[in-house]
Design an enzyme around this catalytic site. Structure first.
Site, PDB file in Angstrom:
ATOM      1  N   THR A 240       0.846  -1.205   0.000  1.00 54.39           N
ATOM      2  CA  THR A 240       0.000   0.000   0.000  1.00 54.39           C
ATOM      3  C   THR A 240       0.877   1.249   0.000  1.00 54.39           C
ATOM      4  OG1 THR A 240      -0.108  -0.214   2.409  1.00 54.39           O
ATOM      5  CG2 THR A 240      -2.064  -0.906   1.168  1.00 54.39           C
ATOM      6  N   ARG A 242       4.313   2.327  -2.306  1.00 47.94           N
ATOM      7  CA  ARG A 242       4.580   2.791  -3.661  1.00 47.94           C
ATOM      8  C   ARG A 242       5.037   1.599  -4.504  1.00 47.94           C
ATOM      9  NH1 ARG A 242       1.967   6.578  -2.575  1.00 47.94           N
ATOM     10  NH2 ARG A 242       2.548   8.778  -2.605  1.00 47.94           N
ATOM     11  N   ASP A 266      -2.041  -2.316  -4.180  1.00 47.97           N
ATOM     12  CA  ASP A 266      -2.856  -1.105  -4.337  1.00 47.97           C
ATOM     13  C   ASP A 266      -2.063  -0.032  -5.079  1.00 47.97           C
ATOM     14  OD1 ASP A 266      -5.174   0.549  -3.819  1.00 47.97           O
ATOM     15  OD2 ASP A 266      -4.009   1.591  -2.279  1.00 47.97           O
ATOM     16  N   GLU A 271       1.847   3.763 -12.313  1.00 51.51           N
ATOM     17  CA  GLU A 271       0.381   3.733 -12.313  1.00 51.51           C
ATOM     18  C   GLU A 271      -0.159   5.020 -12.935  1.00 51.51           C
ATOM     19  OE1 GLU A 271       0.208   3.166  -8.022  1.00 51.51           O
ATOM     20  OE2 GLU A 271      -0.672   5.160  -7.813  1.00 51.51           O
ATOM     21  N   HIS A 289      -5.006   2.101  -6.380  1.00 52.63           N
ATOM     22  CA  HIS A 289      -4.496   3.108  -5.443  1.00 52.63           C
ATOM     23  C   HIS A 289      -5.645   3.736  -4.630  1.00 52.63           C
ATOM     24  CE1 HIS A 289      -0.952   6.064  -4.697  1.00 52.63           C
ATOM     25  NE2 HIS A 289      -1.755   5.999  -3.639  1.00 52.63           N
ATOM     26  N   SER A 292      -6.053   6.028   0.328  1.00 47.30           N
ATOM     27  CA  SER A 292      -6.675   7.153   1.042  1.00 47.30           C
ATOM     28  C   SER A 292      -8.043   7.510   0.469  1.00 47.30           C
ATOM     29  CB  SER A 292      -5.758   8.377   0.954  1.00 47.30           C
ATOM     30  OG  SER A 292      -5.697   8.826  -0.384  1.00 47.30           O
TER      31      SER A 292
HETATM   32  C1  8YV Z   1      -2.944   9.772  -2.154  1.00 48.40           C
HETATM   33  C2  8YV Z   1      -0.976   8.444  -1.287  1.00 48.40           C
HETATM   34  O1  8YV Z   1      -4.287   9.887  -1.991  1.00 48.40           O
HETATM   35  O2  8YV Z   1      -0.865  10.153   0.322  1.00 48.40           O
HETATM   36  C3  8YV Z   1      -0.251   9.403  -0.405  1.00 48.40           C
HETATM   37  O3  8YV Z   1       0.990   9.385  -0.437  1.00 48.40           O
HETATM   38  O4  8YV Z   1      -0.412   7.561  -1.801  1.00 48.40           O
HETATM   39  C4  8YV Z   1      -2.431   8.497  -1.569  1.00 48.40           C
HETATM   40  O5  8YV Z   1      -3.110   7.950  -0.571  1.00 48.40           O
HETATM   41  C5  8YV Z   1      -2.717   9.719  -3.620  1.00 48.40           C
HETATM   42  O6  8YV Z   1      -1.360   9.590  -3.859  1.00 48.40           O
HETATM   43  C6  8YV Z   1      -3.316  10.907  -4.315  1.00 48.40           C
HETATM   44  O7  8YV Z   1      -2.802  12.112  -3.838  1.00 48.40           O
END
Ligand code: 8YV
Length: 323
Positions: A240, A242, A266, A271, A289, A292
C-alpha cells in the site's frame, strides 16, 4: 484596500468542501475537469501564482520542473503523505517550502492493507470473478481454497504511522507481528511486533509481508528476487506504499511459480499504466491506489494541505513542512 489574496494553482480536482475553503482565502486556478496536467501546462499555470497544490501524479516535480518555476512560487503543498514526486533538495535551493498531509490518511490506508491481506489470502479476486462470470457451479470441500490469515506471521516493512496502524489491526487476527524499520519504535506503538534491525533476519518470519515504507533511493526495488527468496515458500506480499519498491519482474515470476502464493497490490510502478502481466494472474488482488480514497479522508487531506498553506501565508511555519 484589502491585501491581495495569494494566488494558488490546484493541479487536480479536490473535494468540493476543500475547493470552497481554498477559494475563500486564495485566488485559485482550479482544474474543473480533473485532467492530469502536462509539464508545459503546470509551468504556464505556475506563471502567475504564489503557491501550488499538487498530487503524486504530478511527477515532473521530481524531474527538473522546480528549477524552472517562477520565483513567485513560495510553497508547494502536496495532497499526499508520500513526497517522492517532489525534489526536496531542488525546492530548498529555491527557498520553496514543501508540505505534505500526514496522519489524516493513516487509518484509511491501513484498512486497505488489511483488505489486501485478506483479499490475497482468501482469493477475493478469483472468488468474485467466479460468481460474476457464473462459473460457480458447485460447492466443493477441496477447491478452490485460500490460506488462513489468523495466527500467521506478518512482517511489516516500514513501521511509520501506517505500519503501526497495520500492526494494530493485524492483532485482531491474532497475527504474530514482526517489523523492520531504520529505528525501533516505542513499545506502545509497536503493538507487540518484534523489531528486526536487519531486514534479512525478519524475512524468514514473514508468512505475510506488508510494504509500508516510503519510496526513497534506498527502498526503490528493495523487494526483489533476492529478498523474495528469503521469505517462507508460499508467502504473501501486500503493498500500500509505492509500486517502485517492488521489482515487478521478480514478483511476477514468483507469483507464476508459486514461490509467492499471492499478492495484494494497491500501488504500482507507472500507475495507472501498470505492468500488464499482473492482470493475467489469478493470485493477485489488485486495487487502483485506493489507500486514502474515502470521502472523509480526502476531505481531511485537502483541509490539511489548506492548513499548511494558510499557516505559510500567515507568516508561520506550516505543521507539515518537509524542507
Ligand atoms: C494519495 C498516497 O491519496 O498520500 C499518499 O501518499 O499515496 C495516496 O493515498 C494519492 O497519492 C493521491 O494524492
Amino acid at each position: 484596500m484589502a491585501p491581495a489574496l495569494p494566488r494558488l494553482l490546484v493541479t487536480r480536482r479536490l473535494p468540493q468542501e476543500v475547493e470552497t475553503r481554498l477559494a475563500k482565502s486564495y485566488w485559485t486556478q482550479l482544474n474543473a475537469d480533473d485532467h492530469p496536467m502536462s509539464e508545459a501546462e503546470l509551468l504556464q499555470g505556475a506563471g502567475d501564482k504564489d503557491a501550488l497544490l499538487i498530487t503524486p501524479m504530478d511527477k515532473s516535480f521530481a524531474t527538473g520542473i522546480i528549477a524552472r518555476l517562477p520565483s513567485s512560487i513560495k510553497i508547494i503543498a502536496t495532497f499526499s503523505v508520500g513526497y517522492e514526486h517532489v525534489d526536496i533538495a531542488a525546492a530548498r535551493q529555491k527557498n520553496i517550502t514543501v508540505t505534505n498531509t500526514p496522519n489524516v490518511l493513516t487509518n484509511a490506508t491501513a484498512d486497505i492493507a488489511l483488505l489486501l491481506i485478506l483479499g490475497a489470502a482468501r482469493g477475493a479476486y478469483w472468488g468474485e470473478r467466479m460468481v460474476r462470470e457464473d462459473r460457480w457451479n458447485s460447492w466443493s470441500p477441496t477447491e478452490p481454497l485460500g490460506l488462513d490469515v489468523t495466527g500467521r506471521r506478518l512482517g511489516i516493512l516500514g513501521m511509520g504511522r501506517i505500519g503501526q496502524a497495520v500492526a494494530k489491526r493485524a492483532r485482531a487476527f491474532d497475527m504474530e507481528l514482526h517489523y523492520h524499520n531504520r529505528r525501533p519504535v516505542a513499545a506502545e506503538l509497536a503493538h507487540g511486533a518484534r523489531y528486526h534491525a536487519d531486514l534479512d533476519k525478519m524475512l524468514p518470519y514473514c508468512d505475510f509481508l506488508s510494504i509500508n515504507c516510503a519510496s526513497t533511493p534506498e527502498t526503490r526495488g528493495l523487494v526483489n528476487g533476492t529478498l523474495i527468496d528469503k521469505l517462507p515458500k508460499g508467502a504473501i506480499i501486500v503493498n500500500t506504499s509505492r509500486g517502485d519498491i517492488v521489482d515487478d519482474d521478480a514478483l511476477v515470476s514468483a507469483l507464476k511459480s508459486g514461490r509467492v502464493a499471492a499478492a495484494g497490490l494497491d500501488v504500482f510502478r507507472n500507475e495507472p499504466k501498470i505492468d500488464p502481466r499482473y492482470r493475467a494472474l489469478d493470485n493477485v488482488f489488485l486495487l487502483p491506489h485506493l489507500g486514502s480514497a474515502t470521502r472523509d479522508t480526502r476531505i481531511a487531506m485537502g483541509m490539511r494541505a489548506a492548513d499548511n498553506l494558510d499557516a505559510f501565508f500567515a507568516g508561520r511555519k506550516p505543521a507539515d513542512t518537509l524542507t
